[in-house]
Design a protein around this motif. Sequence first.
Motif, PDB file in Angstrom:
ATOM      1  N   THR A  88      20.171  58.243  40.702  1.00 49.45           N
ATOM      2  CA  THR A  88      21.359  57.873  41.470  1.00 49.45           C
ATOM      3  C   THR A  88      21.332  56.386  41.789  1.00 49.45           C
ATOM      4  O   THR A  88      20.270  55.761  41.854  1.00 49.45           O
ATOM      5  CB  THR A  88      21.451  58.664  42.790  1.00 49.45           C
ATOM      6  OG1 THR A  88      20.337  58.331  43.622  1.00 49.45           O
ATOM      7  CG2 THR A  88      21.469  60.157  42.532  1.00 49.45           C
TER       8      THR A  88
ATOM      9  N   GLN B 206      15.742  61.215  41.797  1.00 46.91           N
ATOM     10  CA  GLN B 206      15.833  62.225  42.848  1.00 46.91           C
ATOM     11  C   GLN B 206      15.052  63.474  42.437  1.00 46.91           C
ATOM     12  O   GLN B 206      15.217  63.976  41.328  1.00 46.91           O
ATOM     13  CB  GLN B 206      17.290  62.603  43.106  1.00 46.91           C
ATOM     14  CG  GLN B 206      18.183  61.431  43.487  1.00 46.91           C
ATOM     15  CD  GLN B 206      17.852  60.848  44.847  1.00 46.91           C
ATOM     16  OE1 GLN B 206      17.215  61.506  45.682  1.00 46.91           O
ATOM     17  NE2 GLN B 206      18.277  59.623  45.089  1.00 46.91           N
TER      18      GLN B 206
ATOM     19  N   SER C 121      26.171  69.250  43.654  1.00 45.56           N
ATOM     20  CA  SER C 121      25.771  68.284  44.674  1.00 45.56           C
ATOM     21  C   SER C 121      26.993  67.872  45.482  1.00 45.56           C
ATOM     22  O   SER C 121      28.060  67.617  44.912  1.00 45.56           O
ATOM     23  CB  SER C 121      25.144  67.039  44.033  1.00 45.56           C
ATOM     24  OG  SER C 121      24.893  66.038  45.008  1.00 45.56           O
TER      25      SER C 121
ATOM     26  N   LYS D  87      22.226  63.294  45.531  1.00 44.08           N
ATOM     27  CA  LYS D  87      20.954  63.215  46.268  1.00 44.08           C
ATOM     28  C   LYS D  87      20.298  64.588  46.395  1.00 44.08           C
ATOM     29  O   LYS D  87      19.082  64.720  46.319  1.00 44.08           O
ATOM     30  CB  LYS D  87      21.182  62.639  47.674  1.00 44.08           C
ATOM     31  CG  LYS D  87      21.961  61.318  47.722  1.00 44.08           C
ATOM     32  CD  LYS D  87      21.218  60.176  47.090  1.00 44.08           C
ATOM     33  CE  LYS D  87      21.872  58.827  47.422  1.00 44.08           C
ATOM     34  NZ  LYS D  87      23.320  58.750  47.133  1.00 44.08           N
ATOM     35  N   HIS D  88      21.105  65.618  46.635  1.00 48.84           N
ATOM     36  CA  HIS D  88      20.600  66.978  46.798  1.00 48.84           C
ATOM     37  C   HIS D  88      21.463  67.920  45.967  1.00 48.84           C
ATOM     38  O   HIS D  88      22.673  67.691  45.802  1.00 48.84           O
ATOM     39  CB  HIS D  88      20.626  67.404  48.270  1.00 48.84           C
ATOM     40  CG  HIS D  88      19.812  66.527  49.171  1.00 48.84           C
ATOM     41  ND1 HIS D  88      20.349  65.397  49.767  1.00 48.84           N
ATOM     42  CD2 HIS D  88      18.516  66.590  49.556  1.00 48.84           C
ATOM     43  CE1 HIS D  88      19.408  64.804  50.492  1.00 48.84           C
ATOM     44  NE2 HIS D  88      18.294  65.509  50.384  1.00 48.84           N
TER      45      HIS D  88
END
Length: 314
Positions: A143, A154, A192, A197-198
């Motif tokens: 990212t 990530q 996401s 990020k997650h």
Amino acid sequence: MRNLIALLVLMLSALSQASPLPTVPAAKTANASAATLLSVTWAGERTVAVGDHGVVLLSDDRGQHFRQATSVPVSTPLTGVSFVDARQGWAVGHWGAILVTRDGGENWQVQRLSSAEDRPLFAVHFFNPTQGVAVGLWSLVLTTDDGGKTWIEQKIDAPPGASRADLNLMGLFADGAGHLYATAERGQLLRSDDQGKHWRYLDTGYSGTLWTGAVLGDGSLLVGGQRGTLLHSSADGSNWQRVPLQSKSSVTAIDVSGRAVIAVGLDGLMVRSDDGGSSFHEQPSSDGVSLTAILLNGDTSPILFSRRGVVPQR
């Protein structure tokens, strides 16, 4: 299995074919439009397609004619491309390459290149000029929040029932609300909600590789993969239903324009919906060439790309 092997050749085989000198610029050739092309997008009104040998093709007449980009700094396969406006875009590929252009694809510069290992990136998506995501081999997720000046890897959780995150992440697509989706192996679709990020896993109920996907006009999801697999779900990624196809050829790309939806694939597979995905009909190409990418014009006519290059428009 033949379809799987063919698509692996198109998107994964460059582990063995990648140049040991990845910084060698792409050569200018008279037959660049015949190169295997793997990804395409709009840069304003310009069509930009990328593919094998670092080829970048540009069209300013909506796919009628193509020319090769002026300068591309790598000659290894490029597998994904994303633009945020008519001038600024990114392409990704083997050796973990990330390239940027600020003149509509004419000239490209390297932002990232890994000479230590060929861990390819297969797809890239930018939400705006600063925030972007790239994904690839063995659950690689990168990212950026500064337009690609820096890229951060990530770590993602292992999929359900697995001890580690090692799925190949094959494609990226997003909806208008900022949700990003990554198609993957083992029938997994990752989502996401924070620009990469997650991630969380959405199980489609399918066990094979998903190559591509898109958000339809009503917000529902459509993904395609091996053995003629085309799956449709509600917007939240639940209640997956198989779209029945006669063909068992792998689906490689999907594009949406208004209520028109077209999925293409190997062996000339083409499946079209004109009612927003409520119903589909197959209209395979007559020559059976394996289709690798598609872009819909404003009149919903398709610009098609294949392992043999640009497909002449009818």
